[in-house]
Enzyme design. Sequence first.
Site, PDB file in Angstrom:
ATOM      1  N   GLY A  27      43.127  45.995  32.199  1.00  0.00           N
ATOM      2  CA  GLY A  27      44.525  45.849  31.802  1.00  0.00           C
ATOM      3  C   GLY A  27      44.865  44.383  31.608  1.00  0.00           C
ATOM      4  CD  GLN A  29      46.306  38.960  36.458  1.00  0.00           C
ATOM      5  OE1 GLN A  29      45.309  38.280  36.604  1.00  0.00           O
ATOM      6  NE2 GLN A  29      47.514  38.435  36.298  1.00  0.00           N
ATOM      7  CB  SER A  52      38.652  53.935  30.098  1.00  0.00           C
ATOM      8  OG  SER A  52      39.573  52.895  29.865  1.00  0.00           O
ATOM      9  CG  ASP A  84      49.654  46.912  43.849  1.00  0.00           C
ATOM     10  OD1 ASP A  84      48.551  46.333  43.897  1.00  0.00           O
ATOM     11  OD2 ASP A  84      50.735  46.310  43.770  1.00  0.00           O
ATOM     12  CG  HIS A 109      49.263  42.128  44.872  1.00  0.00           C
ATOM     13  ND1 HIS A 109      49.980  41.209  45.610  1.00  0.00           N
ATOM     14  CD2 HIS A 109      50.006  43.273  44.880  1.00  0.00           C
ATOM     15  CE1 HIS A 109      51.110  41.777  46.030  1.00  0.00           C
ATOM     16  NE2 HIS A 109      51.142  43.023  45.612  1.00  0.00           N
ATOM     17  N   GLY A 135      48.464  38.312  32.961  1.00  0.00           N
ATOM     18  CA  GLY A 135      47.126  38.164  32.404  1.00  0.00           C
ATOM     19  C   GLY A 135      47.076  37.492  31.049  1.00  0.00           C
ATOM     20  CG  ASP A 192      53.547  39.149  44.275  1.00  0.00           C
ATOM     21  OD1 ASP A 192      53.524  38.254  43.414  1.00  0.00           O
ATOM     22  OD2 ASP A 192      53.424  40.358  43.988  1.00  0.00           O
ATOM     23  CD  GLU A 196      56.186  41.776  42.350  1.00  0.00           C
ATOM     24  OE1 GLU A 196      55.066  41.447  41.913  1.00  0.00           O
ATOM     25  OE2 GLU A 196      56.356  42.800  43.055  1.00  0.00           O
TER      26      GLU A 196
END
Length: 338
Positions: A27, A29, A52, A84, A109, A135, A192, A196
């Site tokens: 994706g 990153q 994918s 996540d 992360h 990214g 973080d 956000e």
Amino acid sequence: MENKIIYDSSIDQGLIKSMKVAVIGFGSQGHAHSLNLHESGVDITVGLREDSESFKRAQDMGLQVANLEDATKYADVVMLLLPDQIMADVYNDQIASHIKEGATLLFAHGFNIHFNEIVPREDLSVAMVAPKGPGHLLRRTYSEGSGMPCLVAVHKDASGTTENLAMSYASAIGGGRAGILRTTFKEETETDLFGEQVVLCGGLTELIRNGFETLIEAGYQPESAYFETLHEVKLIVDLMYEGGFEWMRHSISDTAEYGDFSRGSRIITSETKKEMKKVLEEIQSGAFAKEWMSQAREGSPFLNEKRAEASKHQLEEVGKGLREMMPFLNAKDVKKDK
């Protein structure tokens, strides 16, 4: 923890170049890490499901691609760059049993480690390399010859050289050009999430939306309201980014600066700060993580409802029309990376 900025001159990039690296995910990153590592001379394989949409895309970019099992089992270093909410399930079901003994597991992360969604084997070293930006900017800054600041943290040093390896990885994606700062998984994760929720996303979007609605309800043109509450935010933020609050205030009019000092604290009040502290407590206690993971496993009903609701707001409709008049913005259709 020694709090100093580390640059390429203090890092042995040859360490990561001597190892096989698997980047799991492609994706925002994932694609940036993979391409930057590849162009730095690192032996890197992108790990993806064979069905994918990104599998062929990564191959077309000149990268070596394999399924999750094959990418993982040959790697000395495995970087997990998945959302996540799905990372733990993918790791436990398709990756954990294939990681070779003594390998290093990396994250960008700290969420899944800090909140114990992922509990790595005892023989694995665990660290974090977290670029401080999206990214596409990590990729662009690297390509332009500069770089993006990175945070590095070590959760478990089974090898005895985990920090040096993480620094080497950070250098290879361009972090050592801009500067690398040591942190911890706890600090990175909690700050973080707080940033956000309170400022960068939640706080800012609510401030803009309410400002826009206040002007509309007072009878002003939607286009004027959009320019004054959303469009010009970038101009102000760029000034802050370049030189802090002081440079921003130096650059605006005296009238604007007076309004800033005399009215800003009436909008963001002591009550707002109390609520910020409650949000931070929810993050620190793990309540937010528990709530979010529960929502995600139910199909994210709240998130889907709010996305649909927000997309219909007048602010978005007006903005789309105005942005079509500004081709220099290079706006794109909204589509989440998978």
